[in-house]
Design an enzyme around this catalytic site. Structure first.
Site, PDB file in Angstrom:
ATOM      1  N   ILE A  67       5.316   2.105   7.600  1.00 53.31           N
ATOM      2  CA  ILE A  67       5.675   3.497   7.908  1.00 53.31           C
ATOM      3  C   ILE A  67       4.411   4.339   7.958  1.00 53.31           C
ATOM      4  O   ILE A  67       3.538   4.217   7.092  1.00 53.31           O
ATOM      5  CB  ILE A  67       6.628   4.029   6.810  1.00 53.31           C
ATOM      6  CG1 ILE A  67       7.983   3.319   6.916  1.00 53.31           C
ATOM      7  CG2 ILE A  67       6.801   5.536   6.921  1.00 53.31           C
ATOM      8  CD1 ILE A  67       8.904   3.629   5.764  1.00 53.31           C
ATOM      9  N   ASP A 102       5.860   2.240   2.158  1.00 53.58           N
ATOM     10  CA  ASP A 102       4.920   1.155   2.429  1.00 53.58           C
ATOM     11  C   ASP A 102       4.153   1.528   3.695  1.00 53.58           C
ATOM     12  O   ASP A 102       4.729   1.540   4.793  1.00 53.58           O
ATOM     13  CB  ASP A 102       5.725  -0.147   2.624  1.00 53.58           C
ATOM     14  CG  ASP A 102       4.838  -1.363   2.854  1.00 53.58           C
ATOM     15  OD1 ASP A 102       3.667  -1.175   3.231  1.00 53.58           O
ATOM     16  OD2 ASP A 102       5.338  -2.491   2.656  1.00 53.58           O
ATOM     17  N   HIS A 103       2.874   1.803   3.525  1.00 49.44           N
ATOM     18  CA  HIS A 103       2.110   2.320   4.661  1.00 49.44           C
ATOM     19  C   HIS A 103       1.842   1.255   5.720  1.00 49.44           C
ATOM     20  O   HIS A 103       1.338   1.550   6.805  1.00 49.44           O
ATOM     21  CB  HIS A 103       0.799   2.930   4.161  1.00 49.44           C
ATOM     22  CG  HIS A 103       0.294   4.046   5.039  1.00 49.44           C
ATOM     23  ND1 HIS A 103       0.667   4.198   6.357  1.00 49.44           N
ATOM     24  CD2 HIS A 103      -0.549   5.079   4.773  1.00 49.44           C
ATOM     25  CE1 HIS A 103       0.065   5.246   6.870  1.00 49.44           C
ATOM     26  NE2 HIS A 103      -0.678   5.813   5.940  1.00 49.44           N
ATOM     27  N   ARG A 104       2.183   0.016   5.413  1.00 50.08           N
ATOM     28  CA  ARG A 104       2.057  -1.005   6.461  1.00 50.08           C
ATOM     29  C   ARG A 104       3.184  -0.854   7.471  1.00 50.08           C
ATOM     30  O   ARG A 104       3.057  -1.220   8.631  1.00 50.08           O
ATOM     31  CB  ARG A 104       2.130  -2.416   5.849  1.00 50.08           C
ATOM     32  CG  ARG A 104       0.993  -2.737   4.900  1.00 50.08           C
ATOM     33  CD  ARG A 104       1.251  -4.017   4.156  1.00 50.08           C
ATOM     34  NE  ARG A 104       2.500  -3.971   3.410  1.00 50.08           N
ATOM     35  CZ  ARG A 104       3.032  -4.992   2.756  1.00 50.08           C
ATOM     36  NH1 ARG A 104       2.414  -6.160   2.765  1.00 50.08           N
ATOM     37  NH2 ARG A 104       4.153  -4.869   2.085  1.00 50.08           N
ATOM     38  N   PRO A 119       0.857  -1.198   0.000  1.00 48.10           N
ATOM     39  CA  PRO A 119       0.000   0.000   0.000  1.00 48.10           C
ATOM     40  C   PRO A 119       0.890   1.244   0.000  1.00 48.10           C
ATOM     41  O   PRO A 119       1.537   1.555   0.996  1.00 48.10           O
ATOM     42  CB  PRO A 119      -0.799  -0.118   1.308  1.00 48.10           C
ATOM     43  CG  PRO A 119      -0.184  -1.201   2.098  1.00 48.10           C
ATOM     44  CD  PRO A 119       0.864  -1.890   1.297  1.00 48.10           C
TER      45      PRO A 119
END
Ligand code: CAO
Length: 555
Positions: free
Chosen positions: A531, A527-529, A351
């Protein structure tokens, strides 16, 4: 409430029939006539309905088991206390016995005794349907002109509750088919003609009889499904409508496919819930399975990520571009194929969020210009890249939340205590990402020298595998080419990447006046998972500050 053992009903005399699906689990509440399991003979599948409503107490069979009439399937706590266990069992087994096959009804061969090698045109006749008055033709498995072996599927018929392959009674050439998909056919109806050759060993009649038996067995197998005739239609219709909605409920027992398709799928290891059915009412045909496998093989050969398998996203349809104008097919390099696969994988798995900023590199550029001559004496070309590498390495040290990877167990983060920077590099063969190790511990000259060596190796195809591994963060610089910004794709398992665009002199407000400053457009995708936006805000501010005041890089 009463407990009863549900048994296999009359299945037309078939023995040791394989269970291919179990559609219920212990604890499930089931309705009368709900499908419990699916049996499959060589030529037909049949759903075994529940004799009455209740709750599944235990399963006595598993997929792959072979059962015959009377075999115990499961124990049911009946919701209908009025019925005794025996009565229930009787009901379960109350299917009318399948009619005995009437071989002579199936094939009307020409009258005279066959002479070895002589060609004969025989009628193909719908076999005994076990009492069903009419069934629907749902698939034509062969076309006129096709050469067939004895037992090759010719057509597939379907009643409310069962589908059956009708095989060719002999080897030969299909001369004509007198039916179409959707037609209703009756027992004894001639549906086609087959050109055969009488065999020298005069075994043909025996073989015919055998083929007939098989076909008739399929039909008589089907007869057992008529056991719960009045409710069968509704159950079947529900199954079909669920099948068409497969995206929402991708259970194998909701798949609408005939026995030969199921068998082919099993042989090829294909998960039928992933196959798009193009037959009537979304039925999966053998061609659908073959097309599915062909697509997967092609994707694997082309190195294209199997986006349809991992994500459930339908594949982009193939297009014949030649219809729009002149084209030529050019082979993709190995690196391009690998890049394509990696990009798809990363794009679909990660994501992404991309954040933008500009670094004022006026002072950095002035410093770089002042050092250029000295650097050249040392054999180093001083572009902005080594400064970017150094700044990114320092920022990763200062903001370690960026120097992580997601652990594959889904439970942990891997915090890295080393800082290796990947350099996206445009090469004649495609995009390569050599990795410069321990960039945080090296000076600008050393970084510049190592970066040039790595870039040269990448362009000459000389990189070793370990020189492309272990990156923590990648820099993708299109600065020499232009552009005001782009959104780079994270190079997983790294969690962030920086895209660098072309620096430009822009007016900047210094509190009193606009002054010309050299501004470098930057984009960080993460990567929003792994960060959060705030992490990126801190990292990016640090990075921009380092680039804006080059003295900080030596701190
Ligand atoms: N703004 C303005 N000028 C820039 C610049 C920037 N951001 N970056 C580089 N330049 C200048 C350099 O200073 C150099 O000019 P001088 O010779 O006058 O100093 C010139 O552009 C050419 O630089 P270069 O390309 O030789 O070297 P580099 O260190 O900037 O880049 C490399 C090396 C490997 C990053 C680059 O050549 C490359 O291959 N980039 C492609 C990356 C890519 O394809 N990424 C994928 C995109 S999608 O993620």
């Amino acid at each position: 409430m009463s407990k009863l053992t549900v048994t296999v009903p009359d299945i037309g005399g078939a023995e040791n029939v394989e269970i291919i699906e179990i559609n219920v689990a212990v604890g499930d509440s089931v309705n009368a006539d709900q499908d419990l399991l699916v049996l499959e003979t060589d030529k037909a599948t049949m759903e075994i309905p529940c004799p009455q409503a209740g709750k599944i107490l235990s399963l006595l069979v598993k997929v792959g088991d072979k059962v015959s009439e009377g075999s115990a399937i499961l124990e049911l706590e009946s919701a209908d206390s009025a019925l005794s266990a025996d009565a229930d069992q009787n009901r379960a087994g109350a299917a009318p016995a399948a009619k005995e096959p009437a071989p002579s009804a199936d094939i009307k061969a020409a009258e005279p005794e066959p002479v070895a090698g002589e060609e004969r045109l025989i009628d193909l006749v719908v076999p005994d349907l076990g009492g069903a008055s009419e069934v629907t033709v749902i698939e034509l498995c062969a076309q006129p002109g096709d050469s067939l072996n004895a037992d090759d599927s010719l057509i597939v018929l379907e009643s409310d509750k069962a589908s059956m392959d009708i095989p060719s009674p002999q080897a030969g050439t299909l001369k004509e088919l007198l039916i179409n998909v959707g037609d209703k056919v009756k027992e004894g109806q001639v549906y086609g003609r087959l050109l055969t050759q009488a065999r020298v060993d005069s075994a043909a009649p025996a073989q015919q009889a055998l083929a007939q038996q098989t076909a008739v067995q399929a039909a008589s197998d089907k007869a057992l499904e008529q056991a719960s005739e009045p409710t069968v239609t509704a159950v079947s219709a529900a199954a079909v409508s669920e099948t068409t909605n497969r995206m929402e409920k991708p259970d194998i027992h909701n798949v609408y496919a005939g026995p030969s398709s199921r068998r082919l799928a099993r042989q090829l290891g294909v998960d039928l819930t992933r196959v798009n059915g193009t037959g009537d009412r979304g039925r999966i045909t053998k061609d659908d399975i073959r097309d599915y496998v062909k697509t997967l093989v092609k994707q694997a050969e082309n190195g294209v990520a199997t986006v349809t398998s991992g994500s459930g996203i339908p594949a982009v349809p193939a297009v014949d571009f030649a219809q729009f104008g002149e084209i030529e097919l050019q082979p993709m390099s190995k690196i391009k194929k690998v890049t394509a696969a990696n990009m798809s994988r990363n794009w679909l798995n990660v994501p992404h969020v991309t954040q933008f900023d500009e670094a004022d590199i006026t002072d950095l550029d002035a410093f770089r210009a002042s050092m250029k001559a000295e650097a050249e004496k040392q054999g180093v070309k001083l572009t902005p890249l080594p400064f970017l590498i150094k700044a990114a390495a320092s920022a990763l040290r200062l903001e370690p939340s960026f120097n992580v990877s997601l652990h594959h167990d889904g439970e942990h983060m891997v915090q890295k205590h080393y800082v290796h920077i990947g350099i996206a590099c445009d090469t004649p063969n495609g995009l390569m990402v050599p990795v410069l190790r321990d960039a945080d511990k090296k000076g600008i000259y050393q970084i510049a020298r190592e970066a040039s060596e790595l870039i040269e190796k990448a362009r000459n195809g000389k990189l070793k595998p370990n020189e492309m591994q272990g990156g923590c963060f990648t820099i993708s610089s299109l600065g020499a080419m232009g552009g005001t910004g782009f959104t780079p794709i994270v190079n997983a398992p790294e969690v962030a990447i920086m895209g660098v665009s072309k620096a430009q002199i822009k007016p900047q407000w210094n509190g009193k006046e606009f002054v010309p400053r050299n501004m470098l457009p930057l984009a960080v995708s993460y990567d929003h998972r792994a960060i959060n936006g705030a992490d990126c805000g801190r990292f990016f501010t640090t990075l921009v500050a380092l680039l804006s005041d080059v003295r900080r890089l030596v701190l």
